[in-house]
Motif scaffolding. Structure first.
Motif, PDB file in Angstrom:
ATOM      1  N   LEU A  44      -0.422 -31.739 -21.275  1.00 36.88           N
ATOM      2  CA  LEU A  44      -0.865 -30.998 -20.089  1.00 36.88           C
ATOM      3  C   LEU A  44      -0.114 -29.685 -19.923  1.00 36.88           C
ATOM      4  O   LEU A  44      -0.689 -28.694 -19.457  1.00 36.88           O
ATOM      5  CB  LEU A  44      -0.703 -31.858 -18.834  1.00 36.88           C
ATOM      6  CG  LEU A  44      -1.764 -32.935 -18.611  1.00 36.88           C
ATOM      7  CD1 LEU A  44      -1.385 -33.823 -17.434  1.00 36.88           C
ATOM      8  CD2 LEU A  44      -3.130 -32.299 -18.375  1.00 36.88           C
ATOM      9  N   VAL A  45       1.155 -29.665 -20.306  1.00 36.72           N
ATOM     10  CA  VAL A  45       1.924 -28.421 -20.192  1.00 36.72           C
ATOM     11  C   VAL A  45       1.307 -27.350 -21.091  1.00 36.72           C
ATOM     12  O   VAL A  45       1.079 -26.214 -20.660  1.00 36.72           O
ATOM     13  CB  VAL A  45       3.399 -28.650 -20.566  1.00 36.72           C
ATOM     14  CG1 VAL A  45       4.158 -27.320 -20.578  1.00 36.72           C
ATOM     15  CG2 VAL A  45       4.060 -29.607 -19.593  1.00 36.72           C
ATOM     16  N   GLY A  46       1.015 -27.707 -22.323  1.00 37.25           N
ATOM     17  CA  GLY A  46       0.432 -26.745 -23.249  1.00 37.25           C
ATOM     18  C   GLY A  46      -0.962 -26.318 -22.864  1.00 37.25           C
ATOM     19  O   GLY A  46      -1.307 -25.130 -22.920  1.00 37.25           O
ATOM     20  N   VAL A  47      -1.795 -27.291 -22.465  1.00 37.17           N
ATOM     21  CA  VAL A  47      -3.170 -26.988 -22.069  1.00 37.17           C
ATOM     22  C   VAL A  47      -3.177 -26.062 -20.850  1.00 37.17           C
ATOM     23  O   VAL A  47      -3.900 -25.058 -20.821  1.00 37.17           O
ATOM     24  CB  VAL A  47      -3.952 -28.281 -21.771  1.00 37.17           C
ATOM     25  CG1 VAL A  47      -5.329 -27.948 -21.206  1.00 37.17           C
ATOM     26  CG2 VAL A  47      -4.086 -29.128 -23.030  1.00 37.17           C
ATOM     27  N   SER A  48      -2.382 -26.390 -19.855  1.00 36.44           N
ATOM     28  CA  SER A  48      -2.347 -25.598 -18.618  1.00 36.44           C
ATOM     29  C   SER A  48      -1.836 -24.183 -18.886  1.00 36.44           C
ATOM     30  O   SER A  48      -2.379 -23.207 -18.351  1.00 36.44           O
ATOM     31  CB  SER A  48      -1.459 -26.283 -17.575  1.00 36.44           C
ATOM     32  OG  SER A  48      -1.949 -27.568 -17.265  1.00 36.44           O
ATOM     33  N   PHE A  49      -0.800 -24.075 -19.707  1.00 41.31           N
ATOM     34  CA  PHE A  49      -0.252 -22.752 -20.018  1.00 41.31           C
ATOM     35  C   PHE A  49      -1.290 -21.908 -20.752  1.00 41.31           C
ATOM     36  O   PHE A  49      -1.489 -20.724 -20.431  1.00 41.31           O
ATOM     37  CB  PHE A  49       1.010 -22.887 -20.864  1.00 41.31           C
ATOM     38  CG  PHE A  49       1.759 -21.599 -21.057  1.00 41.31           C
ATOM     39  CD1 PHE A  49       2.824 -21.279 -20.232  1.00 41.31           C
ATOM     40  CD2 PHE A  49       1.401 -20.705 -22.060  1.00 41.31           C
ATOM     41  CE1 PHE A  49       3.521 -20.087 -20.400  1.00 41.31           C
ATOM     42  CE2 PHE A  49       2.081 -19.517 -22.239  1.00 41.31           C
ATOM     43  CZ  PHE A  49       3.148 -19.202 -21.400  1.00 41.31           C
ATOM     44  N   ALA A  50      -1.962 -22.515 -21.733  1.00 45.94           N
ATOM     45  CA  ALA A  50      -2.964 -21.787 -22.509  1.00 45.94           C
ATOM     46  C   ALA A  50      -4.112 -21.316 -21.629  1.00 45.94           C
ATOM     47  O   ALA A  50      -4.561 -20.160 -21.730  1.00 45.94           O
ATOM     48  CB  ALA A  50      -3.495 -22.684 -23.632  1.00 45.94           C
ATOM     49  N   LYS A  51      -4.598 -22.187 -20.758  1.00 45.15           N
ATOM     50  CA  LYS A  51      -5.709 -21.820 -19.876  1.00 45.15           C
ATOM     51  C   LYS A  51      -5.312 -20.704 -18.909  1.00 45.15           C
ATOM     52  O   LYS A  51      -6.060 -19.752 -18.700  1.00 45.15           O
ATOM     53  CB  LYS A  51      -6.198 -23.059 -19.115  1.00 45.15           C
ATOM     54  CG  LYS A  51      -6.920 -24.060 -20.004  1.00 45.15           C
ATOM     55  CD  LYS A  51      -7.043 -25.428 -19.364  1.00 45.15           C
ATOM     56  CE  LYS A  51      -7.917 -25.443 -18.155  1.00 45.15           C
ATOM     57  NZ  LYS A  51      -8.129 -26.831 -17.659  1.00 45.15           N
ATOM     58  N   SER A  52      -4.123 -20.821 -18.342  1.00 45.02           N
ATOM     59  CA  SER A  52      -3.669 -19.819 -17.377  1.00 45.02           C
ATOM     60  C   SER A  52      -3.485 -18.453 -18.037  1.00 45.02           C
ATOM     61  O   SER A  52      -3.917 -17.423 -17.498  1.00 45.02           O
ATOM     62  CB  SER A  52      -2.344 -20.263 -16.734  1.00 45.02           C
ATOM     63  OG  SER A  52      -2.513 -21.463 -16.026  1.00 45.02           O
ATOM     64  N   MET A  53      -2.862 -18.438 -19.196  1.00 45.19           N
ATOM     65  CA  MET A  53      -2.627 -17.176 -19.891  1.00 45.19           C
ATOM     66  C   MET A  53      -3.942 -16.555 -20.355  1.00 45.19           C
ATOM     67  O   MET A  53      -4.138 -15.332 -20.274  1.00 45.19           O
ATOM     68  CB  MET A  53      -1.703 -17.410 -21.089  1.00 45.19           C
ATOM     69  CG  MET A  53      -1.278 -16.147 -21.802  1.00 45.19           C
ATOM     70  SD  MET A  53      -0.020 -16.477 -23.067  1.00 45.19           S
ATOM     71  CE  MET A  53       0.169 -14.817 -23.761  1.00 45.19           C
ATOM     72  N   ALA A  54      -4.866 -17.400 -20.840  1.00 50.53           N
ATOM     73  CA  ALA A  54      -6.164 -16.900 -21.297  1.00 50.53           C
ATOM     74  C   ALA A  54      -6.958 -16.304 -20.147  1.00 50.53           C
ATOM     75  O   ALA A  54      -7.622 -15.262 -20.297  1.00 50.53           O
ATOM     76  CB  ALA A  54      -6.946 -18.027 -21.964  1.00 50.53           C
TER      77      ALA A  54
END
Length: 333
Positions: A89-99
């Motif tokens: 979830l940390v990686g998914v959330s970070f990727a979505k937010s940055m994108a």
């Protein structure tokens, strides 16, 4: 104009970020969590917290090492699964937010498929179709790879994975976590003199729970006669355990190759760093006429370069993910 992807890996306890530019890995940064070594294994809540602390600077370092700016990134890839839910979830959330901030698309990647596709980072690369033995702490599989995005699991463990067997047996011997590298090191000074059982299961499949239990009972029996048995025989015990696990893995791989008539053979995953597995695979491959592909050690561990490579093939076909997507800890190949 160059096409650039950022990839993020956070499936377990290693935080990784990588930049791939025009199909070439430009940077690959990994932050490993050492706290778990003192706790006997990965603590999921602690792992997710460490990811939150590390992911920002790991991404910054990857961008810096690739000598680009964030505005140059065309898409962001991430590990969707399998793995620990909190870590993913940390990686998914970070990727979505940055994108979303950069107004660029996202690409989901299967962690185990990425391990397999790490073979396309550097030459030589396998021809399709090929067989890949994926061995790690959580998975042991034989996968038939038809294409970059088409794979079929032919066999898998029915209980414990090979890496898990190494770690649990190592814990019984009093070795630190993760025990696999310690067993590998100790085995190089020992001989496989202690016979251990080779569980019989259906063709192409594996079972390591019985081996682990048999190893425990064997040590308990011997320590009743000699309390110092483990310390006095640590090298031979490590060699015997390692030899048995490698034999089981290669036995099923040889059977699968024979039945499918596929001689393009690869290994991947954390246990593919094991020196005995690497050397024995090369030996068997030479005997049977296989073309053997063994990844560089840096691509055996969890890393974001393999996520970037897997994402690159999806990017070429514009296979982007919805921003409604979330982590899937049980994602299948």
């Amino acid at each position: 104009m160059s096409e650039t992807l950022l990839a993020i890996e956070s499936s377990c306890d290693d935080t990784g970020a990588s930049i791939i530019i025009d199909a070439e890995i430009a940077s690959n940064v990994v932050s490993s969590q050492i706290d778990h070594q003192n706790l006997g294994g990965v603590v999921p809540e602690l792992a997710s917290r460490k990811h939150m602390e590390s992911i920002g600077w790991v991404v910054e370092e990857a961008v810096k090492n690739a000598r680009i700016e964030k505005k140059d990134i065309d898409a962001i890839a991430f590990t969707r699964g399998p793995g620990l839910m909190g870590s993913l979830l940390v990686g998914v959330s970070f990727a979505k937010s940055m994108a979303q901030a950069l107004d660029i698309p996202i690409i989901e990647v299967n962690h185990m498929e990425a391990h397999i596709l790490s073979h396309f980072i550097d030459d030589p690369v396998p021809d399709f179709p090929f067989l890949c033995l994926t061995v790690s702490g959580g998975h042991t599989q034989i996968v038939k790879v038809f294409d970059y995005n088409k794979m079929e699991v032919l066999g898998q463990t029915l209980d414990d994975a090979a890496g898990e067997a190494f770690d649990k047996a190592g814990k019984i011997m009093g070795l630190p976590y993760p025990a696999g590298p310690h067993i590998d090191r100790l085995a190089q000074k020992g001989q496989a003199v202690f016979p251990l059982p080779h569980p019989t299961v259906d063709k192409y499949h594996f079972s390591f729970s019985g081996l682990k239990t048999a190893f425990l009972y064997f040590l308990q029996k011997e320590m009743k006669k000699d309390p110092g048995f483990i310390d006095n025989n640590i090298h031979d015990l490590a060699a015997s355990l390692q030899s048995t696990i490698v034999h089981i893995l290669l036995k099923e791989l040889k059977q699968t190759s024979q039945d499918t008539s596929i001689n393009e053979i690869a290994i991947a995953g954390g246990v593919s760093a094991n020196s005995a597995l690497r050397s024995q695979l090369s030996k068997v491959g030479a005997e049977l006429g296989w073309n053997v592909y063994i990844p560089k050690l840096e691509y055996c561990i969890d890393n974001a370069a393999m996520i970037a490579q897997a994402a690159w093939f999806k990017y070429l076909h514009q296979e982007f993910s919805s921003f409604n997507i979330t982590a899937d800890p049980r994602l299948k190949v």
